[in-house]
Design an enzyme around this catalytic site. Structure first.
Site, short mmCIF file in Angstrom:
data_model
loop_
_atom_site.label_atom_id
_atom_site.label_comp_id
_atom_site.label_asym_id
_atom_site.label_seq_id
_atom_site.Cartn_x
_atom_site.Cartn_y
_atom_site.Cartn_z
CG ASP A 117 -1.77 1.08 1.46
OD1 ASP A 117 -2.80 1.11 0.78
OD2 ASP A 117 -1.44 1.97 2.27
CD GLU B 69 -3.53 -2.11 -1.28
OE1 GLU B 69 -4.00 -0.97 -1.32
OE2 GLU B 69 -3.87 -2.94 -0.40
MN MN Z 1 -5.66 -3.04 0.99
#
Ligand code: MN
Length: 248
Positions: free
Chosen positions: A59, A131
């Site tokens: 992220d 991610e």
């Molecule tokens: Mn996430």
């Protein structure tokens, strides 16, 4: 599954991931972990690592990579505009779109239950795996940003810039609405829970967005946030429509 079969099953997925990324993992366990949902760990193999920690890292990695793309493309943009754009690009629905471009839905490892509920098609899950994949490349490169950045830019940069140009990125309606209400009324919208219906894993939430006494809208979705976003979108459209009328 015996060990040989299991290893073949895993290495086939890892190979597909490497092929999509154009990157060979030094540590195959990282690649495997990026594709492993916690439901799979619970059902098949308690020794496997699921993707949650890699997702947490990925992220931040994606946020950095996307920030750089935006700053270089729009050197004169204000911080507020850049962060609006960035949050639209690293939003669940947009990252899920990128995940589908490299067919992550075909290689993610899920429990039978999740598969039967089409878990691999959910935006929230695909966004998380996406991610995690970039988190895994980052760790595999000794926490060096260049390799994940090069992969991301090679695969997605042009597409993202095209989406921005064509205004084809999801808008963050909650922030857009807040900007309008602050400017017009000096207030921020409030959100109120209305209901949650349906079985545990398929709950539909309904939320209300309260702009003022006169303007209240409602939205439904699979999470409170999704329901709030829909309600905010409706209120935003009502307010911006009015504005158009005033201009006439
Ligand atoms: Mn996430």
């Amino acid at each position: 599954m015996n060990d040989t079969l299991k290893n073949r099953f895993f290495s086939e997925r890892i190979r597909k991931l490497e092929e999509k990324l154009g990157y060979t993992f030094k540590d195959k366990k990282l690649a495997l972990s990026a594709l492993t949902h916690k439901s799979f760990v619970a059902e098949y193999d308690k020794d496997l690592e699921d993707y949650e920690v890699l997702e947490f890292l990925g992220d931040a990695v994606l946020s950095l990579i996307v920030s750089e793309i935006l700053i270089k493309k729009f050197p004169h943009a204000k911080e507020g505009e850049l962060s609006q754009l960035r949050s639209a690009i690293i939003s669940e629905s947009f990252l899920a779109r990128l995940a589908r471009k490299i067919d992550l839905q075909e290689i993610v490892l899920l429990s039978k239950g999740e598969i039967s509920q089409k878990g691999m098609e959910r935006d929230s899950l695909l966004c998380d795996v996406f991610e995690a994949v970039f988190g895994a490349v980052y760790v595999d490169s000794n926490y060096f940003i260049d390799p994940p950045r090069q992969i991301f830019n090679r695969l997605f940069k042009e597409y993202i810039l095209k989406c921005i140009e064509e205004d084809d990125i999801p808008r963050d309606y909650k922030s857009l609405l807040q900007i309008i209400t602050q400017r017009r009324f000096g207030t921020v919208p409030k959100y109120r829970f209305i209901s949650a219906k349906g079985p545990e894993h398929e709950k539909i939430f309904e939320m209300e967005c309260i702009v003022d006494k006169e303007l209240k809208t409602r939205g439904k979705g699979r999470s409170k946030k999704e329901a709030e976003t829909k309600a905010a979108k409706e209120a935003y459209e009502i307010l911006t429509e009015e504005k158009k009328d005033e201009n006439i």
